[in-house]
Scaffold this active site. Sequence first.
Site, PDB file in Angstrom:
ATOM      1  N   ASP A  41       1.097  -1.374  -0.033  1.00  0.00           N
ATOM      2  CA  ASP A  41       0.168  -0.173   0.010  1.00  0.00           C
ATOM      3  C   ASP A  41       0.919   1.559   0.119  1.00  0.00           C
ATOM      4  O   ASP A  41       1.975   1.419   0.284  1.00  0.00           O
ATOM      5  CB  ASP A  41      -1.149   0.260   1.812  1.00  0.00           C
ATOM      6  CG  ASP A  41      -1.766   0.994   1.051  1.00  0.00           C
ATOM      7  OD1 ASP A  41      -2.343   1.513  -0.160  1.00  0.00           O
ATOM      8  OD2 ASP A  41      -2.331   1.493   2.427  1.00  0.00           O
ATOM      9  N   HIS A  58       3.030   2.983  -9.048  1.00  0.00           N
ATOM     10  CA  HIS A  58       2.946   1.510  -8.746  1.00  0.00           C
ATOM     11  C   HIS A  58       3.968   0.957  -9.998  1.00  0.00           C
ATOM     12  O   HIS A  58       4.373  -0.698  -9.921  1.00  0.00           O
ATOM     13  CB  HIS A  58       1.131   1.036  -9.965  1.00  0.00           C
ATOM     14  CG  HIS A  58      -0.156   1.446  -9.425  1.00  0.00           C
ATOM     15  ND1 HIS A  58       0.143   0.813  -7.915  1.00  0.00           N
ATOM     16  CD2 HIS A  58      -0.858   1.589 -10.054  1.00  0.00           C
ATOM     17  CE1 HIS A  58      -1.184   1.858  -7.569  1.00  0.00           C
ATOM     18  NE2 HIS A  58      -2.169   2.375  -8.833  1.00  0.00           N
ATOM     19  N   LEU A 152      10.358 -21.000  -2.964  1.00  0.00           N
ATOM     20  CA  LEU A 152       9.356 -20.174  -2.428  1.00  0.00           C
ATOM     21  C   LEU A 152       8.471 -20.352  -3.476  1.00  0.00           C
ATOM     22  O   LEU A 152       8.287 -20.523  -4.723  1.00  0.00           O
ATOM     23  CB  LEU A 152      10.005 -18.461  -2.753  1.00  0.00           C
ATOM     24  CG  LEU A 152       9.104 -17.386  -2.334  1.00  0.00           C
ATOM     25  CD1 LEU A 152       8.937 -17.667  -1.082  1.00  0.00           C
ATOM     26  CD2 LEU A 152       9.531 -15.684  -2.612  1.00  0.00           C
TER      27      LEU A 152
HETATM   28  C1  FPP Z   1      -2.373   0.056  -3.180  1.00  0.00           C
HETATM   29  O1  FPP Z   1      -0.990   1.054  -3.178  1.00  0.00           O
HETATM   30  C2  FPP Z   1      -2.093  -0.460  -4.050  1.00  0.00           C
HETATM   31  C3  FPP Z   1      -2.044  -1.392  -5.230  1.00  0.00           C
HETATM   32  C4  FPP Z   1      -3.605  -1.374  -5.302  1.00  0.00           C
HETATM   33  C5  FPP Z   1      -1.330  -2.102  -6.773  1.00  0.00           C
HETATM   34  C6  FPP Z   1      -0.338  -3.011  -6.350  1.00  0.00           C
HETATM   35  C7  FPP Z   1       0.340  -3.443  -7.499  1.00  0.00           C
HETATM   36  C8  FPP Z   1       2.148  -3.456  -6.721  1.00  0.00           C
HETATM   37  C9  FPP Z   1       2.854  -2.820  -6.389  1.00  0.00           C
HETATM   38  C10 FPP Z   1       2.494  -4.122  -8.631  1.00  0.00           C
HETATM   39  C11 FPP Z   1       2.901  -5.388  -8.410  1.00  0.00           C
HETATM   40  C12 FPP Z   1       2.005  -5.871  -9.288  1.00  0.00           C
HETATM   41  C13 FPP Z   1       3.020  -7.500  -8.988  1.00  0.00           C
HETATM   42  C14 FPP Z   1       1.718  -8.524 -10.153  1.00  0.00           C
HETATM   43  C15 FPP Z   1       3.635  -8.237  -8.028  1.00  0.00           C
HETATM   44  P1  FPP Z   1      -2.717   2.258  -3.356  1.00  0.00           P
HETATM   45  O2  FPP Z   1      -2.692   2.899  -4.977  1.00  0.00           O
HETATM   46  O3  FPP Z   1      -4.068   2.255  -2.537  1.00  0.00           O
HETATM   47  O4  FPP Z   1      -1.774   3.766  -2.651  1.00  0.00           O
HETATM   48  P2  FPP Z   1      -2.481   4.928  -1.798  1.00  0.00           P
HETATM   49  O5  FPP Z   1      -3.044   4.174  -0.919  1.00  0.00           O
HETATM   50  O6  FPP Z   1      -1.302   5.605  -1.705  1.00  0.00           O
HETATM   51  O7  FPP Z   1      -3.533   5.538  -3.099  1.00  0.00           O
END
Ligand code: FPP
Length: 266
Positions: A41, A58, A152
């Site tokens: 997050d 992301h 893993l």
């Molecule tokens: C949450 O942060 C993050 C996500 C919904 C996307 C997570 C995906 C990745 C990190 C890419 C990695 C992918 C793989 C397949 C391992 P947010 O967007 O909610 O952040 P915020 O709360 O600051 O808005």
Amino acid sequence: MHSTLGFLLKRLVGKKNKGLPEGRKPEPTTASIQHLAIIMDGNGRWAKKRGLPRTAGHTEGLKRAREITEAVAELGIPYLTLFAFSTENWNRPAEEVGFLMDLFKRVLYDDVMDLQKNNVRLKFIGFRRNLQPELLKLMEEAEEFTAGNTTLQLNIALNYGSRGELVAAARSIAELAQKGKLAPEDLTEATFAEHLLTAGIPDPDLLIRPSGELRISNFLLWQCAYTEFYFTPVLWPDFDRAELFKALHDYTRRDRRFGRVKGGPA
Ligand code: FPP
């Protein structure tokens, strides 16, 4: 070996496993971690702080997912689960959802050979409905291709929601009962767990949530009954190896009693 890493390995898997040949799983000890789960997050906030579009967060978050997966494999932790996309995330702007779906496809095109080389088994936990056919096909091919790997197991929670998972499990159990294949009195916690998307995966020992949010957000509700939680204000794109080691070090100081009293019978 990195000295902090060596120190942690010793603490995590116990002296008896010191010097394990690469790829060998540590024997379980009371202090060892079998399963680490992470809610990735804070990508959006990381990008906003830098005046960048959320999607840049992301992209950077994906780099940390790779770094942390590598570190977890080196530590000999056998299961890692990353929350990549929830059933609620479909409600984000279409542009962001489209970007994430493309990112997942890119990971599958770019990273599967690397996972194979490193003996990592890839598994997706989540609902297969609503996913683009191309993505679904890549997911299934990657699962099949890496199925024999043993260092893993990397579980990617994609289109995952725990309440939906629990309802689906209850529904399939009810169908079995209706067909006379399961007597209600024979339903146990273990039988119930076999109907979850995580069937066959041990419950997480530690759940890490970066970004300062103190909630579980519909992630592994059943499975986290006795999981230790680690919260940190660090945003996911800044959560590097050093942050992982901090979390694992914190875990080694936890006293896990599973409802028992200290010093009581095992
Ligand atoms: C949450 O942060 C993050 C996500 C919904 C996307 C997570 C995906 C990745 C990190 C890419 C990695 C992918 C793989 C397949 C391992 P947010 O967007 O909610 O952040 P915020 O709360 O600051 O808005």
